[in-house]
Motif scaffolding. Structure first.
Motif, PDB file in Angstrom:
ATOM      1  N   PRO A  79      43.662  14.387  -0.565  1.00  0.00           N
ATOM      2  CA  PRO A  79      43.676  13.045   0.065  1.00  0.00           C
ATOM      3  C   PRO A  79      42.282  12.427   0.166  1.00  0.00           C
ATOM      4  O   PRO A  79      42.126  11.228  -0.071  1.00  0.00           O
ATOM      5  N   GLU A  80      41.290  13.234   0.535  1.00  0.00           N
ATOM      6  CA  GLU A  80      39.949  12.683   0.686  1.00  0.00           C
ATOM      7  C   GLU A  80      39.425  12.162  -0.639  1.00  0.00           C
ATOM      8  O   GLU A  80      38.799  11.099  -0.714  1.00  0.00           O
ATOM      9  N   ARG A  81      39.691  12.941  -1.710  1.00  0.00           N
ATOM     10  CA  ARG A  81      39.206  12.512  -3.027  1.00  0.00           C
ATOM     11  C   ARG A  81      39.949  11.272  -3.509  1.00  0.00           C
ATOM     12  O   ARG A  81      39.334  10.338  -4.051  1.00  0.00           O
ATOM     13  N   SER A  82      41.257  11.227  -3.284  1.00  0.00           N
ATOM     14  CA  SER A  82      42.034  10.052  -3.701  1.00  0.00           C
ATOM     15  C   SER A  82      41.542   8.804  -2.980  1.00  0.00           C
ATOM     16  O   SER A  82      41.401   7.730  -3.578  1.00  0.00           O
ATOM     17  N   SER A  83      41.258   8.947  -1.665  1.00  0.00           N
ATOM     18  CA  SER A  83      40.746   7.816  -0.890  1.00  0.00           C
ATOM     19  C   SER A  83      39.384   7.372  -1.410  1.00  0.00           C
ATOM     20  O   SER A  83      39.114   6.169  -1.547  1.00  0.00           O
ATOM     21  N   PHE A  84      38.536   8.342  -1.713  1.00  0.00           N
ATOM     22  CA  PHE A  84      37.203   8.026  -2.218  1.00  0.00           C
ATOM     23  C   PHE A  84      37.284   7.312  -3.560  1.00  0.00           C
ATOM     24  O   PHE A  84      36.599   6.305  -3.795  1.00  0.00           O
ATOM     25  N   LEU A  85      38.114   7.830  -4.455  1.00  0.00           N
ATOM     26  CA  LEU A  85      38.240   7.214  -5.772  1.00  0.00           C
ATOM     27  C   LEU A  85      38.783   5.790  -5.670  1.00  0.00           C
ATOM     28  O   LEU A  85      38.395   4.908  -6.438  1.00  0.00           O
ATOM     29  N   GLY A  86      39.666   5.560  -4.694  1.00  0.00           N
ATOM     30  CA  GLY A  86      40.180   4.215  -4.492  1.00  0.00           C
ATOM     31  C   GLY A  86      39.075   3.264  -4.066  1.00  0.00           C
ATOM     32  O   GLY A  86      39.009   2.107  -4.526  1.00  0.00           O
ATOM     33  N   LYS A  87      38.205   3.703  -3.200  1.00  0.00           N
ATOM     34  CA  LYS A  87      37.086   2.868  -2.741  1.00  0.00           C
ATOM     35  C   LYS A  87      36.108   2.606  -3.879  1.00  0.00           C
ATOM     36  O   LYS A  87      35.551   1.504  -4.005  1.00  0.00           O
ATOM     37  N   VAL A  88      35.880   3.625  -4.704  1.00  0.00           N
ATOM     38  CA  VAL A  88      34.991   3.456  -5.856  1.00  0.00           C
ATOM     39  C   VAL A  88      35.552   2.429  -6.828  1.00  0.00           C
ATOM     40  O   VAL A  88      34.834   1.571  -7.358  1.00  0.00           O
ATOM     41  N   TRP A 126      33.810  -1.066  -8.096  1.00  0.00           N
ATOM     42  CA  TRP A 126      33.564  -1.429  -9.480  1.00  0.00           C
ATOM     43  C   TRP A 126      34.259  -2.740  -9.852  1.00  0.00           C
ATOM     44  O   TRP A 126      33.725  -3.546 -10.622  1.00  0.00           O
ATOM     45  N   ASP A 127      35.467  -2.961  -9.276  1.00  0.00           N
ATOM     46  CA  ASP A 127      36.160  -4.215  -9.541  1.00  0.00           C
ATOM     47  C   ASP A 127      35.358  -5.400  -8.993  1.00  0.00           C
ATOM     48  O   ASP A 127      35.269  -6.458  -9.628  1.00  0.00           O
ATOM     49  N   ASP A 128      34.775  -5.217  -7.785  1.00  0.00           N
ATOM     50  CA  ASP A 128      33.983  -6.299  -7.173  1.00  0.00           C
ATOM     51  C   ASP A 128      32.735  -6.584  -8.020  1.00  0.00           C
ATOM     52  O   ASP A 128      32.328  -7.730  -8.173  1.00  0.00           O
ATOM     53  N   LEU A 129      32.130  -5.528  -8.539  1.00  0.00           N
ATOM     54  CA  LEU A 129      30.921  -5.709  -9.359  1.00  0.00           C
ATOM     55  C   LEU A 129      31.236  -6.406 -10.681  1.00  0.00           C
ATOM     56  O   LEU A 129      30.403  -7.151 -11.213  1.00  0.00           O
ATOM     57  N   ALA A 130      32.428  -6.134 -11.196  1.00  0.00           N
ATOM     58  CA  ALA A 130      32.805  -6.706 -12.486  1.00  0.00           C
ATOM     59  C   ALA A 130      33.234  -8.176 -12.375  1.00  0.00           C
ATOM     60  O   ALA A 130      33.168  -8.925 -13.350  1.00  0.00           O
ATOM     61  N   SER A 131      33.675  -8.593 -11.199  1.00  0.00           N
ATOM     62  CA  SER A 131      34.182  -9.967 -11.042  1.00  0.00           C
ATOM     63  C   SER A 131      33.049 -10.966 -10.821  1.00  0.00           C
ATOM     64  O   SER A 131      31.923 -10.608 -10.529  1.00  0.00           O
TER      65      SER A 131
END
Length: 379
Positions: free
Chosen positions: A361-370, A374-379
């Motif tokens: 769960p911790e890794r899934s949550s972290f990957l979601g935030k990452v 990246w989406d914000d940086l790309a937009s």
């Protein structure tokens, strides 16, 4: 009399205790004493003012009247604060203590004060290194202390057997001489006999008139259970003996506790880090945790994260001051295998492929935030 607030004069709060008041007075008296400020009327006035304030605040009854009625409550109790104004006052009684440390022997005998005899032996210090286990359980140690003892030949008198010391001609056998210090008439140790009041005309041949000899004395000392690093164990009368039969000082044993391979101590509590395996953390297990009294079982719940702390009550160290044992805090750390066989690697790879990131769960949550970053940086 000064009309300034006495607490303001000494620079203390109204709730200050006796020790704080004495410390404040000591500091200011050192600064403004007339002997340190000759021909300075302002300093002399400040000295009278702080002494007046101390005279009131150091006396329980006077302080209570001052707190209730202000200056009106103590005006009729205060005399002059010249050299004679201290007679019978609280300030006068404390002068031997306060000014002895400021000006040395010149004030050591002020007001007929006592203190240690001038020929008392020095205190000794011994550094003792012990283990954490020894500190926790206590230990009796045998020490060999190099020190001075009274000379056997003259029984510590310093005089040749069959002869006696005679009264010092300088001080008449009193051990002190009177001298003038500014507006104070004070006493100090006699420079001829160093305060003993006696002179030795026929010195002992064994000790040269000192009354002492160098020895190595063996002592058994009990170190209490729960002693902490830096603690001092006092053994009265086991320091250096004084010259010419003077009393002995004390021995202070300073305890130093060695670093431990497993535990770190924090007061009465202990802390340690204990590795567990990935299967133990994932599936849960019962493991042995170390304590100073042996091993204790800890139940590791399934899904335990690395860094989780388990508290074992009563498995710390006894606090020497409150006689109560502290706790042991065990922080678990998931150990990562370093050497795997080909079969073990294959099994682990199969497990990783089968589970993916969803079981973390911790890794899934972290990957979601990452991903959001990246989406914000790309937009």
């Amino acid at each position: 009399m000064s009309q300034r607030d006495y607490y303001e004069v000494l620079g203390v709060d109204k709730g200050a205790d006796d020790n704080a008041i004495k410390r404040a007075y000591r500091k200011l008296a050192m600064k403004y004493h007339p002997d340190r400020n000759p021909d300075d009327e302002k300093a002399a006035e400040m000295f009278r003012e702080i002494t007046e304030a101390y005279e009131v605040l150091a006396d329980k009854d006077k302080r209570a009247r001052y707190d209730q009625y202000g200056h009106a409550g103590v005006d009729d109790q205060m005399g002059g604060f010249g050299a004679g104004g201290f007679q019978g006052s609280h300030a006068y009684q404390d002068f031997g203590d306060l000014f002895g440390s400021m000006f040395g022997d010149a004030f050591g005998g002020f007001g007929g004060g006592g203190g240690q005899p001038h020929n008392q032996g020095a205190d000794l210090r011994y550094n003792l290194s012990i283990s954490l286990e020894e500190a926790a359980k206590g230990k009796e140690v045998e020490l060999e202390i190099p020190k001075h003892e009274h000379c056997d030949t003259c029984s510590g008198s310093g005089a040749r057997p069959g002869t006696n010391a005679v009264p010092c001609s300088t001080c008449g056998g009193h051990g002190q001489v009177q001298m003038q210090q500014g507006f104070f008439a004070v006493q100090r140790a006699c420079p001829s006999c160093q305060g003993s009041g006696k002179k030795i005309e026929s010195p002992c041949v064994s000790c040269g008139g000192t009354g002492r000899k160098k020895v190595k004395k063996k002592l058994k000392v009990k170190i209490p259970a729960g002693v902490y690093d830096g603690a001092q164990v006092r053994v009265g009368g086991e320091g250096e003996v004084g010259e010419n039969g003077g009393p002995a000082g004390d021995l202070f044993i300073v305890v130093r506790i060695k670093a431990h391979a497993i535990f770190e101590r924090d007061g009465a509590d202990l802390h340690c880090e204990m590795p567990i395996t990935f299967p133990q953390a994932t599936l849960g297990a019962e493991v042995d945790a170390p304590t100073l009294d042996g091993k204790v079982k800890i139940k590791i719940p399934a899904g335990t994260d690395s860094g989780r702390v388990f508290r074992l009550r009563g498995h710390g160290v006894k606090d020497v001051r409150v006689r109560q044992k502290g706790d042991l805090f065990v922080r678990v750390k998931i150990a990562v295998p370093k050497k795997l066989t080909a079969e073990q690697k294959e099994l682990l790879q199969a497990f990783a492929k089968e589970t993916g990131d969803e079981v973390y769960p911790e890794r899934s949550s972290f990957l979601g935030k990452v991903k959001d970053l990246w989406d914000d940086l790309a937009s």
